[in-house]
Motif scaffolding. Structure first.
Motif, short mmCIF file in Angstrom:
data_model
loop_
_atom_site.label_atom_id
_atom_site.label_comp_id
_atom_site.label_asym_id
_atom_site.label_seq_id
_atom_site.Cartn_x
_atom_site.Cartn_y
_atom_site.Cartn_z
N ASN A 1 0.81 -1.22 0.00
CA ASN A 1 0.00 0.00 0.00
C ASN A 1 0.84 1.27 0.00
O ASN A 1 0.30 2.37 0.03
CB ASN A 1 -0.92 0.02 1.24
CG ASN A 1 -1.90 -1.14 1.24
OD1 ASN A 1 -2.35 -1.54 0.18
ND2 ASN A 1 -2.21 -1.67 2.42
N GLU B 1 -0.90 12.37 8.76
CA GLU B 1 -1.83 11.40 9.35
C GLU B 1 -1.25 10.00 9.28
O GLU B 1 -0.41 9.69 8.42
CB GLU B 1 -3.17 11.45 8.62
CG GLU B 1 -3.96 12.73 8.81
CD GLU B 1 -4.43 12.93 10.24
OE1 GLU B 1 -4.66 11.92 10.94
OE2 GLU B 1 -4.54 14.11 10.66
N TYR C 1 -6.92 4.92 6.48
CA TYR C 1 -7.12 6.37 6.47
C TYR C 1 -8.60 6.72 6.41
O TYR C 1 -9.09 7.57 7.15
CB TYR C 1 -6.37 6.99 5.29
CG TYR C 1 -6.54 8.48 5.17
CD1 TYR C 1 -5.98 9.34 6.12
CD2 TYR C 1 -7.25 9.04 4.11
CE1 TYR C 1 -6.13 10.72 6.02
CE2 TYR C 1 -7.40 10.41 3.99
CZ TYR C 1 -6.84 11.24 4.95
OH TYR C 1 -6.99 12.60 4.85
N PHE D 1 4.78 9.44 4.89
CA PHE D 1 4.46 8.05 5.19
C PHE D 1 4.64 7.87 6.69
O PHE D 1 5.74 7.96 7.21
CB PHE D 1 5.35 7.07 4.42
CG PHE D 1 4.91 5.65 4.59
CD1 PHE D 1 3.74 5.20 4.02
CD2 PHE D 1 5.67 4.76 5.34
CE1 PHE D 1 3.31 3.88 4.18
CE2 PHE D 1 5.26 3.44 5.50
CZ PHE D 1 4.08 3.01 4.92
N HIS D 2 3.53 7.65 7.39
CA HIS D 2 3.51 7.61 8.85
C HIS D 2 2.99 6.24 9.26
O HIS D 2 1.85 5.90 8.99
CB HIS D 2 2.58 8.72 9.35
CG HIS D 2 2.59 8.88 10.85
ND1 HIS D 2 1.82 9.82 11.49
CD2 HIS D 2 3.28 8.24 11.83
CE1 HIS D 2 2.03 9.75 12.78
NE2 HIS D 2 2.92 8.79 13.01
N ASP E 1 -0.77 6.47 8.19
CA ASP E 1 -1.11 5.81 6.92
C ASP E 1 -1.36 4.32 7.10
O ASP E 1 -2.23 3.74 6.45
CB ASP E 1 0.03 6.01 5.91
CG ASP E 1 0.17 7.46 5.48
OD1 ASP E 1 -0.78 7.98 4.89
OD2 ASP E 1 1.23 8.05 5.76
N ASP E 2 -0.59 3.69 7.95
CA ASP E 2 -0.73 2.25 8.12
C ASP E 2 -0.28 1.87 9.52
O ASP E 2 0.41 2.64 10.20
CB ASP E 2 0.10 1.49 7.07
CG ASP E 2 -0.61 0.23 6.59
OD1 ASP E 2 -1.39 -0.33 7.39
OD2 ASP E 2 -0.40 -0.18 5.44
N HIS F 1 -0.04 5.67 -0.15
CA HIS F 1 0.16 6.53 1.02
C HIS F 1 1.19 7.63 0.78
O HIS F 1 1.09 8.70 1.37
CB HIS F 1 0.60 5.68 2.23
CG HIS F 1 -0.45 4.71 2.68
ND1 HIS F 1 -1.76 5.07 2.88
CD2 HIS F 1 -0.36 3.38 2.98
CE1 HIS F 1 -2.45 4.01 3.29
NE2 HIS F 1 -1.62 2.98 3.36
#
Length: 879
Positions: free
Chosen positions: A25, A185, A776, A35-36, A187-188, A29
């Motif tokens: 994914n 935010e 998300y 990428f968080h 992401d995963d 993202h």
């Protein structure tokens, strides 16, 4: 421009399934250049980070909180991504960067301060073409570090990658906003069930052991509450005080101070509530500014310590400069509060949260809890026990305490815990203390230490309070050697009970053999608590069947039906822990409710609960089996919002008004009444039917029904409109949120692939989950629905349900427009359109105008008829 050296290295092994899913994914993202990822210790997030750097393919600065963690990055890069461990394009010196530069947050901040201007700082990174920032353990970011990173991101950096085990959700709101502003935010997320499933974490369980206040502590809390209650009673009978309140400009000249009044609506509310409680008749013109009509029924909330606290905080601090002519009287009030110890540092605290929490959290009753747990775990595991007890403070002043003095210790800490365990355990030779500046071991372990390291490297002196123990110190300047040596003694089983500080052992310290962890820390945050738990849930290659227990301590305030402040804070921390439930049907979720603790606390409950907890701890095999069963029933975590059909304590009448019972019983009463009334009416008025015809008879019947049952039908209808079928309403509200998100292009998943599931639970509670959406989208949906159902605060826009029945019954249902839709009126109108489609007519109100603020204040203060006055809770569930 891609960097060839970075794009060429490859991972040498197979990805774990959950890692592969994250990478699958990644391309979606990274589209916003952030990428968080959230991943617990042991999940391989360092390896993932390196792979992400490779995919981005640009010169990168990797930042870590410590030198140890910094060095781990280089080690993982060389050993997992190169065949000869000889990747040359790296640097540990931020002043001389390479393709990949490893450094620490502290080093970057020092580097930032070395420049004369910010522009020179930015230009350095532009010159060296560093375009990617990777932030490891991002929850460590502090104000000073955040500033130099955020400025750099805004001015030059193209991409930010953030890795953390626990986002700092319990920080101040401003801190949380800064964190997400920098990191983006989430992401995963790699979740604990995935890791247990893949045997990268061991099965484990959180257990809560309860204690109750000692008599002296109960007396302290009781006296405090009685003094506050008496103060509130006296102050509301004080004619001088009431006269003073009535002279306040908000009350004396309401219309002239509307703008300021709406700004401080909480204070105006507390002013009106206090005067009403004091028996003063509130003139209608004071309520008219709130949007009330002349004949509208108004029910004031009951006075509480919270309302009085708001009142005095405003009078003595916020508004004091404007009350200069009353300074003499304000000084008298201030002295009264200081005498009660509820006013200091310009803060009024009549609720006593911090004062009472300090008494509860540091209660010496927890020392007895610890010794009970240790004794139980010694029985459970015998020679296999590896127990760590973590506390906040060392408390060296108790080092040489005698036995009578030990019994009188009233503070929690490493040394008090050591003494209590030492004097109650059968096998004290396996007990030790390990902190940054104090190490204590049993003298029998000195020879065993010599097998690990030369005894000549250490000094040791006998402990005065118990000469069987020695205080150990290293002759070397570095303390790392002694920590490593004691850790090895623990891993080998020579030490079975280790008492230490959370600052040394709570994060970064690795001892895979830990199978019992007692958290005697009271000042830790969500982040710290989760990091400490991570010590006990790592797998142990030498013990593949390891099951870890994490023991949490809570001192119960038996004068509070909900357990008091210590239990409240513990319960809040459990929102960050994902684990197995204790009920018959094992499920994996966050929150303390999974432990099936009592709803109310009395002495018998506490003893009975502790007995159950100790019994539960005996069967670790059952815990492992429950994890296996629960994991097999789910595929991944989903977000769930639980809506509690329980009314706010400020409105006691509402607590009795559960709509299911009232509507059901009222309707039942009407049906039973009609079954007796109609036959009796027909028999009694049969002659009317014969003489005057069917029409006249029906008119007489309807009149009689109206007179006899009209009021009951009216009340039943009104109650139904107040509370409605709550679970169906929430289902429709969820549909409104989802459709609005879709129409405003916040969803990338096709809406026909997303399902909303709303379920009516016990006691009228409702759960709502979203399935088929990505993480998300799930976060956006649950957050928006939660905001819609929360009590009114200060939203930019309000939605007001309106129809003919509500206008006639003078009902107002206010709902805050969620933040994601409340930025501009255009988005609000999309939400309103969806609302009208699913829930009927509504009115949209902008609350930043005078009229809007009237309605906002009315909604906040007098929302007794507002269905959204209940509480909600966001959960994470494995399904």
């Amino acid at each position: 421009m891609l960097n060839e050296a970075i794009t060429k290295f490859n991972f040498l092994f197979d990805w774990r399934p959950y890692q592969a899913k994250v990478l699958q994914n990644f391309s979606v993202h990274i589209q916003d250049d952030h990428f968080h990822i959230v991943a617990p210790p042991g999940s391989g997030k360092t390896i993932l980070g390196i792979e992400i750097i490779k995919k981005i393919g640009k010169k990168t600065l990797i930042l870590a909180p410590t030198l140890t963690i910094r060095n781990q990055w280089e080690d993982r890069l060389q050993n997992f991504f190169t065949t000869d461990c000889n990747f040359k394009q790296i640097s540990f010196d931020i002043k001389q960067p390479s393709d990949i530069t490893f450094s620490t947050y502290q080093a970057l901040h020092s580097f930032y301060k070395s420049f004369n201007t910010k522009e020179a700082y930015y230009n350095f990174f532009k010159k060296h073409q560093i375009e990617v920032l990777l932030l490891d353990e991002a929850h460590h970011l502090k104000n000073a570090w955040w500033e130099c990173l955020y400025d750099l991101k805004e001015q030059h950096i193209q991409t930010v990658v953030a890795l953390t085990a626990t986002p700092p959700y319990d920080s101040e709101n401003s801190e949380i906003q800064k964190y997400f502003k920098l990191c983006g935010e989430i992401d995963d997320e790699i979740v604990v069930p995935d890791l247990v499933k893949e045997h990268n974490l061991c099965p484990h369980q959180d257990l809560v052991f309860l204690s109750k206040l000692e008599d002296q502590e109960i007396n302290f809390i009781t006296d405090f509450r009685l003094k506050i209650a008496q103060f509130v009673t006296d102050i509301l009978k004080d004619k001088e005080f009431i006269s003073f309140l009535k002279q306040h400009r908000f009350y004396a000249k309401t219309e002239e101070n509307l703008e300021e009044l709406y700004k401080y609506s909480d204070f105006f509310s507390s002013l009106l509530i206090s005067l009403h409680q004091a028996g003063e008749a509130i003139p209608f013109e004071k309520l008219h500014v709130l949007g009330f009509e002349e004949n509208e029924k108004i029910e004031f909330p009951s006075i509480t310590n919270e309302w009085i606290q708001i009142l005095f905080q405003h009078l003595l601090v916020v508004d004091r400069e404007n009350l200069i002519e009353h300074e003499t009287y304000l000084h008298i009030l201030e002295k009264r509060l200081r005498k009660l110890a509820v006013f200091s540092k310009k803060k009024v605290n009549l609720v006593g949260n911090e004062l009472l929490y300090k008494s509860l959290s540091n209660s010496p009753s927890k020392l007895k809890s610890i010794t009970t747990i240790v004794q139980q775990e010694q029985q459970n595991l015998e020679d296999d026990l590896r127990c760590v007890i973590l506390s906040d403070y060392i408390r060296k002043e108790y080092l040489n305490a005698t036995l009578p003095e030990i019994k009188e210790i009233k503070k929690l800490g490493v040394i008090p815990i050591f003494h209590h365990v030492r004097t109650t355990t059968k096998n004290k030779n396996s007990l030790a203390v390990l902190t940054g500046n104090l190490v204590i071991i049993h003298s029998s372990n000195i020879a065993k230490l010599g097998l690990i390291d030369a005894i000549d490297n250490y000094n040791y002196t006998a402990l005065k309070s118990d000469t069987e123990f020695v205080i150990l110190s290293s002759k070397n300047s570095s303390k790392h050697t002694i920590v490593e040596a004691i850790t090895q003694l623990f891993e080998l089983g020579h030490i079975k009970i280790l008492v230490g500080t959370k600052s040394l052992l709570g994060e970064g310290w690795d001892a895979p053999s830990i199978n019992s962890l007692i958290l005697a820390s009271v000042i830790g945050s969500f982040v710290t608590s989760n990091q400490m738990r991570g010590r006990a849930i790592r797998v142990d290659n030498k013990n593949p069947d390891k099951v870890g227990l994490i023991w949490h301590l809570a001192c119960i305030d038996t004068l509070d039906e909900f357990g008091g402040r210590d239990f409240e804070i513990l319960a809040r921390r459990f929102n960050a822990f994902l684990g197995i439930s204790n009920n018959e049907k094992a499920i994996i979720s966050n929150g303390i409710s999974r432990l099936q603790l009592p709803d109310n606390f009395i002495d018998e409950d506490i003893q009975q609960q502790n007995k159950k907890t100790l019994e539960f701890s005996k069967n670790r095999d059952l815990i492992a089996q429950r994890w296996t069963n629960a994991i097999s029933k789910g595929k991944g975590v989903i977000k769930e919002l639980t809506f509690y059909n329980e009314k706010n304590e400020q409105f006691p009448k509402q607590k009795k008004l559960y709509y299911q019972d009232i509507v059901k019983y009222t309707v039942g009463e009407i049906i039973i009444g009609l079954s007796f009334f109609i036959p009796k009416f027909i028999i009694k008025n049969f002659n009317v039917l014969l003489q005057k015809g069917v029409v006249y008879f029906l008119l007489a019947l309807s009149s009689a029904l109206g007179l006899t049952f009209g009021y009951k039908i009216y009340k039943s209808t009104q109650l139904y409109l107040y509370f409605g079928l709550i679970h169906r309403k929430i289902d429709k509200m969820a549909a409104v949120i989802l459709e609005s998100l879709n129409r405003l292009n916040h969803l990338t998943t096709p809406i026909n692939q997303i399902q909303i599931k709303t379920e009516l639970l016990a006691e009228g509670n409702v759960s709502c989950t979203i399935q088929g959406a990505n993480r998300y989208e799930s976060t956006l949906f649950i957050k928006a629905l939660d905001e819609l159902l929360q009590p009114i605060d200060t939203p930019k826009y309000l939605l007001i349900k309106t129809n003919w029945f509500r206008r006639k019954l003078k009902l107002n249902n206010f709902f805050p427009v969620p933040e994601i839709f409340g930025v501009r009126k255009k988005e609000c109108e999309v939400l309103q359109s969806c609302w009208n489609k699913h829930l009927g007519k509504s009115k949209l109100v902008y609350t930043r105008t005078i009229n809007g603020r009237k309605l906002l204040l009315k909604a906040r203060l007098f929302h007794i008829h507002n269905v959204n006055n209940e509480l909600t809770k966001k959960n994470v569930v494995w399904k």
